[in-house]
Write a protein that holds these residues in place. Sequence first.
Motif, short mmCIF file in Angstrom:
data_model
loop_
_atom_site.label_atom_id
_atom_site.label_comp_id
_atom_site.label_asym_id
_atom_site.label_seq_id
_atom_site.Cartn_x
_atom_site.Cartn_y
_atom_site.Cartn_z
N GLN A 7 0.83 -1.20 0.00
CA GLN A 7 0.00 0.00 0.00
C GLN A 7 0.86 1.26 0.00
OE1 GLN A 7 -2.61 -0.24 3.35
NE2 GLN A 7 -3.76 -1.96 2.54
N LEU A 8 1.98 1.21 0.73
CA LEU A 8 2.86 2.38 0.77
C LEU A 8 3.48 2.67 -0.58
CD1 LEU A 8 4.81 1.90 4.12
CD2 LEU A 8 2.91 3.45 3.67
N SER A 9 3.73 1.62 -1.36
CA SER A 9 4.46 1.80 -2.60
C SER A 9 3.57 1.78 -3.83
CB SER A 9 5.52 0.70 -2.74
OG SER A 9 4.90 -0.58 -2.81
N CYS A 10 2.25 1.80 -3.67
CA CYS A 10 1.38 1.62 -4.83
C CYS A 10 1.19 2.90 -5.63
CB CYS A 10 0.03 1.04 -4.41
SG CYS A 10 -0.99 2.18 -3.47
N GLU A 11 1.52 4.08 -5.08
CA GLU A 11 1.29 5.32 -5.80
C GLU A 11 2.52 6.20 -5.77
OE1 GLU A 11 -1.37 9.08 -4.74
OE2 GLU A 11 -2.60 7.42 -5.51
N ASP A 12 2.84 6.76 -6.93
CA ASP A 12 3.92 7.72 -7.01
C ASP A 12 3.42 9.05 -6.46
OD1 ASP A 12 6.47 8.84 -8.02
OD2 ASP A 12 5.12 9.94 -9.34
N PRO A 13 4.01 9.59 -5.41
CA PRO A 13 3.44 10.76 -4.73
C PRO A 13 3.47 12.03 -5.58
CG PRO A 13 5.59 10.23 -3.82
CD PRO A 13 5.23 9.11 -4.72
N LEU A 14 4.38 12.14 -6.54
CA LEU A 14 4.51 13.37 -7.30
C LEU A 14 3.51 13.45 -8.45
CD1 LEU A 14 6.15 15.93 -7.25
CD2 LEU A 14 7.83 14.85 -8.76
N THR A 15 3.24 12.32 -9.11
CA THR A 15 2.36 12.33 -10.28
C THR A 15 0.97 11.79 -10.00
OG1 THR A 15 3.06 10.12 -10.99
CG2 THR A 15 4.35 12.01 -11.78
N GLY A 16 0.80 11.04 -8.89
CA GLY A 16 -0.49 10.40 -8.64
C GLY A 16 -0.70 9.13 -9.43
N LEU A 17 0.25 8.77 -10.29
CA LEU A 17 0.16 7.52 -11.05
C LEU A 17 0.59 6.35 -10.16
CD1 LEU A 17 1.85 8.74 -14.36
CD2 LEU A 17 -0.60 8.48 -13.92
N ALA A 18 0.24 5.16 -10.56
CA ALA A 18 0.73 3.98 -9.84
C ALA A 18 2.25 3.94 -9.94
CB ALA A 18 0.11 2.71 -10.42
N SER A 19 2.89 3.40 -8.92
CA SER A 19 4.34 3.29 -8.94
C SER A 19 4.77 2.09 -9.78
CB SER A 19 4.87 3.11 -7.51
OG SER A 19 4.44 1.86 -6.99
N GLN A 20 6.05 2.07 -10.11
CA GLN A 20 6.58 0.93 -10.85
C GLN A 20 6.45 -0.35 -10.03
OE1 GLN A 20 10.49 1.47 -12.56
NE2 GLN A 20 10.86 -0.72 -12.73
N ALA A 21 6.63 -0.24 -8.71
CA ALA A 21 6.49 -1.42 -7.85
C ALA A 21 5.07 -1.99 -7.92
CB ALA A 21 6.85 -1.06 -6.41
N HIS A 22 4.08 -1.10 -7.95
CA HIS A 22 2.70 -1.57 -8.03
C HIS A 22 2.42 -2.22 -9.39
CE1 HIS A 22 -1.52 -1.88 -7.17
NE2 HIS A 22 -1.83 -1.13 -8.20
N LEU A 23 2.91 -1.60 -10.45
CA LEU A 23 2.74 -2.20 -11.78
C LEU A 23 3.40 -3.57 -11.83
CD1 LEU A 23 1.88 -2.02 -14.75
CD2 LEU A 23 4.07 -0.87 -15.21
N ARG A 24 4.58 -3.68 -11.24
CA ARG A 24 5.28 -4.97 -11.21
C ARG A 24 4.44 -6.02 -10.49
NH1 ARG A 24 6.77 -8.97 -12.22
NH2 ARG A 24 8.74 -10.04 -11.88
N SER A 25 3.82 -5.62 -9.39
CA SER A 25 2.98 -6.55 -8.64
C SER A 25 1.76 -6.98 -9.46
CB SER A 25 2.53 -5.88 -7.33
OG SER A 25 1.64 -6.69 -6.62
N ARG A 26 1.15 -6.04 -10.16
CA ARG A 26 -0.03 -6.37 -10.97
C ARG A 26 0.32 -7.32 -12.10
NH1 ARG A 26 -3.65 -7.05 -11.42
NH2 ARG A 26 -4.93 -5.73 -12.75
#
Length: 255
Positions: free
Chosen positions: A108-127
């Motif tokens: 949950q901590l790593s699912c969103e990039d705080p600057l852009t509001g997009l999902a983080s690379q870690a979250h995409l990797r998990s998906r």
Amino acid sequence: MAVKFFAMGGRRLTGAGPGMSGSGSADVRSGLPHRFEALGEALISGSDVLDVCAVAGQDLARDGASMQETLDGLRTTWQLAVGTDPSYDGLAALITAWSETTLGYLHQLSCEDPLTGLASQAHLRSRISEVYRGQDAADALAGHALVLCAMPFDDDPSEEPGDHFTRAMRLARAGELARTVFARDETIARLGMHRVAILARRDDRLGRRVRVLRTLLDRVQSEGASEGPQVRVWIEGLPASDRVAGVLLDELARG
């Protein structure tokens, strides 16, 4: 001689002896570690303990207890309640629950990039990993693809902090346009400093949706009176395995 940490046994334990009943059992309960009270009662009564161990593991992870604290509490509880070390099954239930809850929190901590509001690379990797776990490789390749949007490099801002913000806002804008086209449950993520990636279903509409997204991005660029290379948009197939998919994401993020 080393003391064995695990006791042998199945899902149920025999009831406590006469010395563990009445006031004796109450004394034991009062001395149990925090979050292990229910487990101690289950052990004393001879009830099934695996579900209770799992609940204790979840609660301790939410409390922020370390792995060592969790193991120490389990061993203390088992020894106080029945005078033996924990069973392997009980330990496995506790640690599995603790690990899954802890990983869920980190995710949950790593699912969103705080600057852009997009999902983080870690979250995409998990998906992407979820896609491979839910299907075999052939089905994953046939059913999903990555759509990539690459910002042009020629007008790349400098390394000044203000220009980092400008670059992030460009990615955020591209992500907003992507959401207007991929508005279902697709994951839209930031990859590095120049790219947005969308994990999309590979169906008969994918090509049309990519063309619409490219048109929207080109329109925004022309309205901003920006000359030079256009934003590139293309479809990238998923690799043959989850491991290679991780390597691909890393390469795309560096590109």
